[in-house]
Scaffold this motif. Structure first.
Motif, PDB file in Angstrom:
ATOM      1  N   GLY A  74       0.797  -1.227   0.000  1.00 23.40           N
ATOM      2  CA  GLY A  74       0.000   0.000   0.000  1.00 23.40           C
ATOM      3  C   GLY A  74       0.822   1.266   0.000  1.00 23.40           C
ATOM      4  O   GLY A  74       0.507   2.221  -0.729  1.00 23.40           O
ATOM      5  N   ALA A  75       1.886   1.325   0.825  1.00 21.15           N
ATOM      6  CA  ALA A  75       2.639   2.570   0.957  1.00 21.15           C
ATOM      7  C   ALA A  75       3.271   3.028  -0.357  1.00 21.15           C
ATOM      8  O   ALA A  75       3.136   4.210  -0.729  1.00 21.15           O
ATOM      9  N   PRO A  76       3.967   2.171  -1.132  1.00 26.42           N
ATOM     10  CA  PRO A  76       4.538   2.662  -2.401  1.00 26.42           C
ATOM     11  C   PRO A  76       3.465   3.142  -3.386  1.00 26.42           C
ATOM     12  O   PRO A  76       3.684   4.127  -4.114  1.00 26.42           O
ATOM     13  N   LEU A  77       2.309   2.455  -3.395  1.00 22.36           N
ATOM     14  CA  LEU A  77       1.262   2.853  -4.334  1.00 22.36           C
ATOM     15  C   LEU A  77       0.693   4.225  -3.982  1.00 22.36           C
ATOM     16  O   LEU A  77       0.492   5.081  -4.869  1.00 22.36           O
ATOM     17  N   VAL A  78       0.436   4.455  -2.675  1.00 30.45           N
ATOM     18  CA  VAL A  78      -0.151   5.747  -2.308  1.00 30.45           C
ATOM     19  C   VAL A  78       0.873   6.866  -2.446  1.00 30.45           C
ATOM     20  O   VAL A  78       0.528   8.002  -2.811  1.00 30.45           O
ATOM     21  N   VAL A  79       2.163   6.592  -2.187  1.00 33.02           N
ATOM     22  CA  VAL A  79       3.188   7.618  -2.391  1.00 33.02           C
ATOM     23  C   VAL A  79       3.289   7.971  -3.867  1.00 33.02           C
ATOM     24  O   VAL A  79       3.388   9.160  -4.240  1.00 33.02           O
ATOM     25  N   ALA A  80       3.237   6.944  -4.708  1.00 34.09           N
ATOM     26  CA  ALA A  80       3.256   7.211  -6.156  1.00 34.09           C
ATOM     27  C   ALA A  80       2.060   8.041  -6.567  1.00 34.09           C
ATOM     28  O   ALA A  80       2.175   8.967  -7.395  1.00 34.09           O
ATOM     29  N   GLU A  81       0.888   7.726  -5.981  1.00 35.49           N
ATOM     30  CA  GLU A  81      -0.311   8.484  -6.328  1.00 35.49           C
ATOM     31  C   GLU A  81      -0.214   9.924  -5.851  1.00 35.49           C
ATOM     32  O   GLU A  81      -0.638  10.851  -6.553  1.00 35.49           O
ATOM     33  N   LEU A  82       0.364  10.144  -4.655  1.00 37.08           N
ATOM     34  CA  LEU A  82       0.524  11.510  -4.169  1.00 37.08           C
ATOM     35  C   LEU A  82       1.485  12.305  -5.042  1.00 37.08           C
ATOM     36  O   LEU A  82       1.317  13.520  -5.229  1.00 37.08           O
ATOM     37  N   LEU A  83       2.469  11.626  -5.597  1.00 35.20           N
ATOM     38  CA  LEU A  83       3.442  12.324  -6.437  1.00 35.20           C
ATOM     39  C   LEU A  83       2.909  12.591  -7.831  1.00 35.20           C
ATOM     40  O   LEU A  83       3.205  13.642  -8.431  1.00 35.20           O
ATOM     41  N   GLY A  84       2.105  11.633  -8.399  1.00 37.37           N
ATOM     42  CA  GLY A  84       1.717  11.798  -9.793  1.00 37.37           C
ATOM     43  C   GLY A  84       0.245  11.867 -10.074  1.00 37.37           C
ATOM     44  O   GLY A  84      -0.149  12.285 -11.176  1.00 37.37           O
ATOM     45  N   GLY A  85      -0.621  11.443  -9.109  1.00 29.57           N
ATOM     46  CA  GLY A  85      -2.049  11.412  -9.420  1.00 29.57           C
ATOM     47  C   GLY A  85      -2.869  12.418  -8.655  1.00 29.57           C
ATOM     48  O   GLY A  85      -3.647  13.175  -9.219  1.00 29.57           O
ATOM     49  N   GLY A  86      -2.754  12.407  -7.325  1.00 24.79           N
ATOM     50  CA  GLY A  86      -3.466  13.403  -6.532  1.00 24.79           C
ATOM     51  C   GLY A  86      -4.811  12.962  -6.013  1.00 24.79           C
ATOM     52  O   GLY A  86      -5.576  13.814  -5.524  1.00 24.79           O
ATOM     53  N   GLN A  87      -5.178  11.672  -6.088  1.00 22.43           N
ATOM     54  CA  GLN A  87      -6.450  11.226  -5.543  1.00 22.43           C
ATOM     55  C   GLN A  87      -6.474  11.428  -4.025  1.00 22.43           C
ATOM     56  O   GLN A  87      -5.516  11.114  -3.321  1.00 22.43           O
ATOM     57  N   MET A  88      -7.611  11.941  -3.490  1.00 24.36           N
ATOM     58  CA  MET A  88      -7.719  12.191  -2.055  1.00 24.36           C
ATOM     59  C   MET A  88      -7.677  10.896  -1.241  1.00 24.36           C
ATOM     60  O   MET A  88      -7.253  10.896  -0.091  1.00 24.36           O
ATOM     61  N   SER A  89      -8.117   9.791  -1.826  1.00 24.79           N
ATOM     62  CA  SER A  89      -8.100   8.522  -1.108  1.00 24.79           C
ATOM     63  C   SER A  89      -6.667   8.077  -0.774  1.00 24.79           C
ATOM     64  O   SER A  89      -6.458   7.260   0.123  1.00 24.79           O
ATOM     65  N   ALA A  90      -5.670   8.640  -1.495  1.00 20.82           N
ATOM     66  CA  ALA A  90      -4.285   8.279  -1.217  1.00 20.82           C
ATOM     67  C   ALA A  90      -3.876   8.709   0.187  1.00 20.82           C
ATOM     68  O   ALA A  90      -3.117   8.016   0.864  1.00 20.82           O
ATOM     69  N   TYR A  91      -4.402   9.858   0.644  1.00 22.10           N
ATOM     70  CA  TYR A  91      -4.075  10.318   1.987  1.00 22.10           C
ATOM     71  C   TYR A  91      -4.651   9.369   3.043  1.00 22.10           C
ATOM     72  O   TYR A  91      -4.003   9.069   4.052  1.00 22.10           O
ATOM     73  N   VAL A  92      -5.877   8.909   2.812  1.00 22.50           N
ATOM     74  CA  VAL A  92      -6.510   7.988   3.764  1.00 22.50           C
ATOM     75  C   VAL A  92      -5.753   6.667   3.819  1.00 22.50           C
ATOM     76  O   VAL A  92      -5.471   6.121   4.898  1.00 22.50           O
ATOM     77  N   LEU A  93      -5.395   6.136   2.668  1.00 23.53           N
ATOM     78  CA  LEU A  93      -4.702   4.856   2.620  1.00 23.53           C
ATOM     79  C   LEU A  93      -3.258   4.968   3.121  1.00 23.53           C
ATOM     80  O   LEU A  93      -2.715   4.000   3.670  1.00 23.53           O
ATOM     81  N   LEU A  94      -2.633   6.138   2.949  1.00 22.40           N
ATOM     82  CA  LEU A  94      -1.293   6.318   3.501  1.00 22.40           C
ATOM     83  C   LEU A  94      -1.338   6.270   5.025  1.00 22.40           C
ATOM     84  O   LEU A  94      -0.450   5.686   5.669  1.00 22.40           O
ATOM     85  N   PHE A  95      -2.376   6.864   5.609  1.00 22.35           N
ATOM     86  CA  PHE A  95      -2.537   6.803   7.059  1.00 22.35           C
ATOM     87  C   PHE A  95      -2.610   5.344   7.534  1.00 22.35           C
ATOM     88  O   PHE A  95      -1.929   4.948   8.472  1.00 22.35           O
ATOM     89  N   GLU A  96      -3.428   4.534   6.851  1.00 23.00           N
ATOM     90  CA  GLU A  96      -3.577   3.128   7.233  1.00 23.00           C
ATOM     91  C   GLU A  96      -2.275   2.355   7.021  1.00 23.00           C
ATOM     92  O   GLU A  96      -1.904   1.514   7.853  1.00 23.00           O
ATOM     93  N   ALA A  97      -1.570   2.637   5.919  1.00 21.55           N
ATOM     94  CA  ALA A  97      -0.336   1.907   5.619  1.00 21.55           C
ATOM     95  C   ALA A  97       0.753   2.166   6.654  1.00 21.55           C
ATOM     96  O   ALA A  97       1.590   1.301   6.910  1.00 21.55           O
ATOM     97  N   LEU A  98       0.777   3.360   7.250  1.00 24.94           N
ATOM     98  CA  LEU A  98       1.773   3.676   8.272  1.00 24.94           C
ATOM     99  C   LEU A  98       1.298   3.298   9.682  1.00 24.94           C
ATOM    100  O   LEU A  98       2.108   2.938  10.538  1.00 24.94           O
ATOM    101  N   TRP A  99       0.004   3.384   9.914  1.00 23.02           N
ATOM    102  CA  TRP A  99      -0.542   3.147  11.246  1.00 23.02           C
ATOM    103  C   TRP A  99      -0.536   1.655  11.599  1.00 23.02           C
ATOM    104  O   TRP A  99      -0.195   1.267  12.721  1.00 23.02           O
TER     105      TRP A  99
END
Length: 410
Positions: free
Chosen positions: A81-106
């Motif tokens: 999950g973490a590499p995918l959401v980081v990639a999305e934050l860098l190149g896509g910008g979907q808001m769900s990436a922030y939610v999933l990044l929280f779960e991937a680190l928590w």
């Protein structure tokens, strides 16, 4: 970091629970709903040309599916999950990436091994620092760079700090429960030891006091049957009757203590005078010398100058030792016999000697009586022993020295 062998153990059992399935389903619905509403943020590396929804949506759905292992294998959620959401934050910008990044680190911090939690924290801090450094090289606007740093710090620090807080609280609760369990076990063990100690105390009291009376009853009734003189028979039977009444009074006193709600000490029918009579009755011609100061210090005796400085506990212990020694002498010994009890300065001294009958079996080293003599003396800081006299092997000797103040050994 903890160095114990259990420090890297799974903090909680981690089978796949229905809650994890529901959580993954909820994240999937959130990804689809946010994508359908068109809620996006500018990607950090491609603010003017973000990825299309056809690229971002599959990435986010795979990241949402990785939360199926959030408890059983949180490393999977982190690695997928973490590499995918980081990639999305860098190149896509979907808001769900922030939610999933929280779960991937928590999840790794809360549900993973301690080593995984530390590695997750270090890796997240390193990646966040690299991204901020990269943004500083690419973005020349200081205000924009500050905004990027604040956002990255928040999305990285919040799940990590929250996760560690939850983990620490859970570990503290587990430690408290473990300590409480140990305290309950110790309390049960202390209660068991207290019961066992009370049983031994009662057994010693029965042996020292009541058994002595009953031995006197048996001795004098047997003696009365062989005495030709009527007056002697009457005197022996009267002594046996008095001893049986004393035993009955002592037994009732002990039963009263056992049935009382408040703890109390039994009042035994025991005195130096009765012990002297018992010794003379069992071994005719026995010499008995009791220091008047000890008679004055006996329970129930009026206070006098001779009683000063003698602790009741020491006097009671010496009486018990004397009762045991007299009982053994009458039961197993032979005349001549002598009993001397004196107050020598700050010490109470007891000496009892009697002859050993010819052919008598050797005494048991682990006998209850000999052990009781030693234990009662040690309980008030004194010493006592009972054994054949080294200078006269045909004589049995009991010696006791107790501090008159009844000092308890450290």
């Amino acid at each position: 970091m903890p160095s114990s062998p259990d420090a890297d153990r799974d903090p909680v059992p981690a089978p796949r629970a229905p809650l994890d399935v529901r959580a993954a389903a909820g994240y999937t619905v959130a990804v689809l709903a946010l994508a359908a509403m068109g809620l996006v943020n500018q990607p950090f590396l491609r603010p003017d040309d973000p990825w299309s929804l056809g690229v971002s949506l599959p990435l986010m759905l795979v990241a949402a599916a990785s939360t199926l292992w959030r408890r059983r294998a949180p490393a999977v959620t982190l690695a997928v999950g973490a590499p995918l959401v980081v990639a999305e934050l860098l190149g896509g910008g979907q808001m769900s990436a922030y939610v999933l990044l929280f779960e991937a680190l928590w999840c790794p911090v809360v549900h993973g091994r301690l080593r995984l939690a530390h590695l997750t924290t270090l890796a997240a801090a390193a990646v966040g620092g690299v991204l901020i450094l990269a943004a500083g090289l690419l973005v020349r606007d200081l205000e924009a760079l500050l905004g990027v740093a604040i956002v990255l710090s928040m999305v990285v620090l919040v799940p990590l700090l929250w996760g560690w807080e939850v983990r620490h609280h859970r570990d503290a609760r587990a430690t408290a429960e473990s300590v409480a369990s140990l305290e309950r076990e110790l309390a049960a063990e202390r209660a068991s030891l207290a019961v066992e100690s009370e049983r031994r105390r009662i057994a010693h009291d029965l042996h020292d006091v009541i058994a002595g009376h009953l031995s006197a009853v048996s001795l004098h009734t047997s003696l009365a049957a062989d005495l030709p003189d009527a007056a002697s028979r009457e005197r022996s039977l009267r002594t046996a009757r008095d001893s049986s009444r004393a035993a009955l009074r002592d037994l009732r006193s002990m039963i009263g203590v056992l049935t009382a709600e408040e703890g109390a000490a039994p009042t035994a029918t025991l005195s130096w005078g009765s012990l002297g009579e018992r010794l003379r009755g069992g071994l005719p011609g026995a010499e008995v010398r009791i220091d008047p100061a000890l008679d004055a210090a006996a329970p129930g005796a009026p206070a006098g100058p001779g009683s000063s400085g003698i602790e009741p506990a020491a006097q009671a212990a010496l009486l018990r030792i004397g009762a045991e020694a007299v009982t053994n002498a009458v039961r197993h010994g032979a005349a001549p016999a002598s009993l001397t009890v004196t107050l020598d300065g700050e010490d109470l001294l007891l000496a009892l000697d009697n002859a050993i009958p010819p052919g008598a079996p050797p005494p048991r080293a682990d006998g209850v009586g000999r052990g009781a003599i030693t234990a009662r003396a040690g309980a008030v800081g004194g010493e006592a022993h009972s054994a054949p006299d080294p200078s006269a092997p045909t004589r049995w000797s009991v010696r006791a020295r107790l501090p008159a103040t009844g000092r308890i050994p450290a």
